[in-house]
Design an enzyme around this catalytic site. Structure first.
Site, short mmCIF file in Angstrom:
data_model
loop_
_atom_site.label_atom_id
_atom_site.label_comp_id
_atom_site.label_asym_id
_atom_site.label_seq_id
_atom_site.Cartn_x
_atom_site.Cartn_y
_atom_site.Cartn_z
N HIS A 316 1.32 1.07 5.47
CA HIS A 316 2.65 1.32 6.04
C HIS A 316 2.84 0.43 7.25
O HIS A 316 1.89 0.19 7.99
CB HIS A 316 2.80 2.79 6.44
CG HIS A 316 4.22 3.19 6.63
ND1 HIS A 316 4.89 2.99 7.81
CD2 HIS A 316 5.10 3.74 5.76
CE1 HIS A 316 6.12 3.42 7.67
NE2 HIS A 316 6.29 3.87 6.44
N ASP A 373 4.57 8.05 -0.62
CA ASP A 373 4.80 7.91 -2.05
C ASP A 373 3.55 7.98 -2.90
O ASP A 373 3.64 7.90 -4.13
CB ASP A 373 5.56 6.60 -2.33
CG ASP A 373 7.01 6.76 -1.94
OD1 ASP A 373 7.52 7.88 -2.10
OD2 ASP A 373 7.62 5.79 -1.45
N1 ACO Z 1 -3.20 -2.91 -0.85
C1 ACO Z 1 -4.01 -3.92 -0.43
N2 ACO Z 1 -3.88 -4.58 0.72
C2 ACO Z 1 -2.86 -4.21 1.52
C3 ACO Z 1 -1.98 -3.16 1.18
C4 ACO Z 1 -2.19 -2.51 -0.05
N3 ACO Z 1 -1.38 -1.51 -0.42
N4 ACO Z 1 -1.08 -3.02 2.15
C5 ACO Z 1 -1.36 -3.93 3.09
N5 ACO Z 1 -2.44 -4.65 2.71
C6 ACO Z 1 -3.10 -5.71 3.50
C7 ACO Z 1 -2.29 -6.99 3.46
O1 ACO Z 1 -2.71 -7.84 2.41
C8 ACO Z 1 -2.56 -7.57 4.82
O2 ACO Z 1 -3.83 -8.18 4.78
P1 ACO Z 1 -4.12 -9.50 5.71
O3 ACO Z 1 -3.92 -9.05 7.11
O4 ACO Z 1 -5.52 -9.86 5.37
O5 ACO Z 1 -3.11 -10.52 5.28
C9 ACO Z 1 -2.69 -6.34 5.73
O6 ACO Z 1 -3.09 -5.27 4.86
C10 ACO Z 1 -1.40 -5.96 6.44
O7 ACO Z 1 -0.38 -5.85 5.45
P2 ACO Z 1 1.10 -6.37 5.63
O8 ACO Z 1 1.68 -6.65 4.29
O9 ACO Z 1 1.12 -7.48 6.64
O10 ACO Z 1 1.75 -5.11 6.28
P3 ACO Z 1 3.27 -4.79 6.30
O11 ACO Z 1 3.47 -3.86 7.44
O12 ACO Z 1 4.08 -6.04 6.31
O13 ACO Z 1 3.55 -4.05 4.90
C11 ACO Z 1 3.70 -2.37 3.23
C12 ACO Z 1 3.58 -2.68 4.75
C13 ACO Z 1 4.84 -3.20 2.63
C14 ACO Z 1 4.03 -0.91 3.07
C15 ACO Z 1 2.35 -2.73 2.55
O14 ACO Z 1 1.32 -1.93 3.09
C16 ACO Z 1 2.42 -2.55 1.03
O15 ACO Z 1 2.83 -3.47 0.32
N6 ACO Z 1 2.00 -1.35 0.49
C17 ACO Z 1 2.11 -1.09 -0.91
C18 ACO Z 1 3.54 -0.71 -1.27
C19 ACO Z 1 3.92 0.67 -0.78
O16 ACO Z 1 3.19 1.65 -0.96
N7 ACO Z 1 5.12 0.73 -0.18
C20 ACO Z 1 5.68 2.01 0.30
C21 ACO Z 1 5.80 2.00 1.79
S1 ACO Z 1 6.33 3.58 2.35
C22 ACO Z 1 7.98 3.58 2.04
O17 ACO Z 1 8.68 2.64 2.10
C23 ACO Z 1 8.51 4.85 1.68
#
Ligand code: ACO
Length: 438
Positions: A316, A373
């Site tokens: 998140h 979720d």
């Molecule tokens: N699985 C694997 N790796 C992940 C995940 C994941 N679900 N989420 C984040 N990471 C990693 C990224 O690859 C990144 O790694 P790095 O620093 O080595 O590049 C690091 O963790 C940080 O992730 P970001 O994408 O920079 O974080 P951001 O805050 O931009 O994204 C998000 C947050 C979009 C929710 C992300 O965690 C994600 O894609 N999760 C999966 C989708 C999801 O469950 N979305 C629902 C969110 S809740 C909602 O909207 C109701």
């Protein structure tokens, strides 16, 4: 409107020093009720000729708001100051709707009046119902929801004055009342069944379940377990401060657009798998994983930088501890499945996956926890909702937050049209060559 309370200017200042000239830039600091101080950078360009750069707006505040507060480090979520855990335990979705819109929990009389008014507005215009016939039956219900909600702007445009608080309130009530009716109609169209009109003897969640699952030929018994579970899920999804879809609604609204069109823009943003589309993606992912002995394989895929796969329902932008909504949903998931007598192997699989991820160094170091979720789809599935309706359910609940934020933005004397800047990295200025010489 309690917005003014949030705009507390601090005595503190923030000083930046420009290395090449040694020139100091003194910036004011704004403090809120809770949360980090905010450096006011609005004067930077005018006075110093520079912009700020923050892709994804991770540290940028776009407004003052009195609706919702999140402390991502501590896993705290407050609606108008009340902790989500207490609201989920003690209030109904309609009470929380009133709270988010008007700032205080309603008295019994206020609640009765408000609920009666919401029931009064549940019908959609007759001709709007015909819009569904323009969609193919296999159209995604989110696509239909987005299109038909946007089309409401054609029904309520000229007579609405968004500068008038009464008109704004009427829009809020209409939108919240009609979204379940439109969502259910989208579903009925996708399964080629007649649209079931609202029955205003029923409460908000019962009415939605009836519109969704009843058919003219048979009697449909509304399960009190289903209606209570849906009410809880709606509460947990009702608002989440300046998330992507809410910011979209505010940005769209900042241009003075018709608010139904602004809500349609929010629906389109919510649909993305990085946002509200995650609940559908989680269930698809669990089905793809299939059995607990494949958890490690998928965790390895999620960690592989060359693989675009991410563990859906994990991570998140704001929560770097646990998501308090996920804790409530996880518990509810067990209770609801037990009450409904559903034995879903996907719940077992989800718990195994969560356990494996929470032990994994990659997820621990990056502070990736299950989000709202991760478990919601398993409850939705147990209640009989098809997977492609999961994000629609999120949209119904989040409509309350969108509408509350839109109204707050309209009433905010500091609000201006939202217009971010950019770091231009294209070609330097050059001259056009005659077509014969290119
Ligand atoms: N699985 C694997 N790796 C992940 C995940 C994941 N679900 N989420 C984040 N990471 C990693 C990224 O690859 C990144 O790694 P790095 O620093 O080595 O590049 C690091 O963790 C940080 O992730 P970001 O994408 O920079 O974080 P951001 O805050 O931009 O994204 C998000 C947050 C979009 C929710 C992300 O965690 C994600 O894609 N999760 C999966 C989708 C999801 O469950 N979305 C629902 C969110 S809740 C909602 O909207 C109701």
């Amino acid at each position: 409107m309690v917005l003014e309370k949030a705009k507390i200017m601090s005595e503190k200042r923030f000083t930046l020093t420009e290395e090449s000239t040694g020139k100091s830039i003194d910036l004011p600091i704004r403090s809120g009720t809770h949360g980090p101080d905010m450096i006011e950078v609005g004067s930077l360009y005018k006075e110093h000729g520079v912009f700020t750069y923050d892709p994804g707006y991770g540290t940028t505040g776009s407004c003052s708001s009195a609706i919702c507060f999140i402390d991502g480090e501590k896993g705290v979520l407050l609606f108008r100051g009340y902790p989500i855990e207490q609201l989920a335990e003690q209030c109904s979705f309609i009470e929380i709707t009133f709270l988010l819109l008007y700032g205080e929990l309603p008295t019994k009389t206020e609640l009765d009046e408000f609920e009666a008014d919401i029931r009064h507005h549940t019908m959609m215009p007759e001709s709007l119902g015909h819009f569904f016939n323009g969609f193919h039956h296999n159209a995604h219900p989110m696509a239909m929801l987005m299109g038909v909600v946007g089309s409401l702007s054609a029904f309520y445009h000229d007579r609405m004055d968004i500068k008038n608080p009464h008109d704004r309130d009427q829009f809020a009530r209409r939108m919240i009342a009609k979204i379940p009716t439109i969502a259910a109609a989208a579903y009925k169209h996708s399964v080629d069944q007649p649209i079931v009109p609202p029955n205003n003897d029923l409460n908000y969640c019962e009415n939605f379940l009836n519109m969704l699952f009843a058919v003219p030929a048979e009697r449909y018994e509304i399960s009190p377990v289903a209606s209570k579970a849906l009410d809880l899920l709606f509460i947990l999804h009702a608002d989440h401060e300046q998330n992507a879809s809410t910011s979209t609604v505010r940005l769209s609204g900042s241009a003075g657009t018709n608010p139904y069109a602004a809500i349609a823009a929010g629906i389109s943003t919510l649909w993305g798998p990085a946002h509200g589309g995650a609940n559908e993606a989680v269930l698809n992912m669990l089905e793809e994983i299939g059995s607990a002995d494949r958890c490690d394989e998928f965790i390895a895929k999620a960690k592989d930088k060359n693989d675009p796969f991410r563990l859906m329902g994990f991570g998140h932008r704001v929560y770097k501890n646990f998501d308090p909504r996920a804790t409530i949903i996880r518990k509810a998931c067990h209770e609801v499945l037990e009450e409904l007598g559903v034995d879903d192997p996907l719940l077992e699989l989800a718990m195994k996956l969560e356990e494996a991820a929470l032990k994994d160094e990659y997820f621990v170091n990056k502070k990736l926890y299950p989000n709202v979720d991760f478990y919601s789809g398993i409850i939705y599935k147990a209640l009989g909702f098809p997977t492609n309706m999961f994000t629609v359910l999120f949209a119904i609940a989040r409509t309350v937050g969108w509408v509350a934020h839109w109204a707050e933005g309209q009433a905010d004397p500091e609000a201006r049209i939202g217009r971010p800047r950019q770091n231009y990295i294209g070609e330097a200025k050059r001259d056009v060559t005659d077509i014969a010489k290119r």
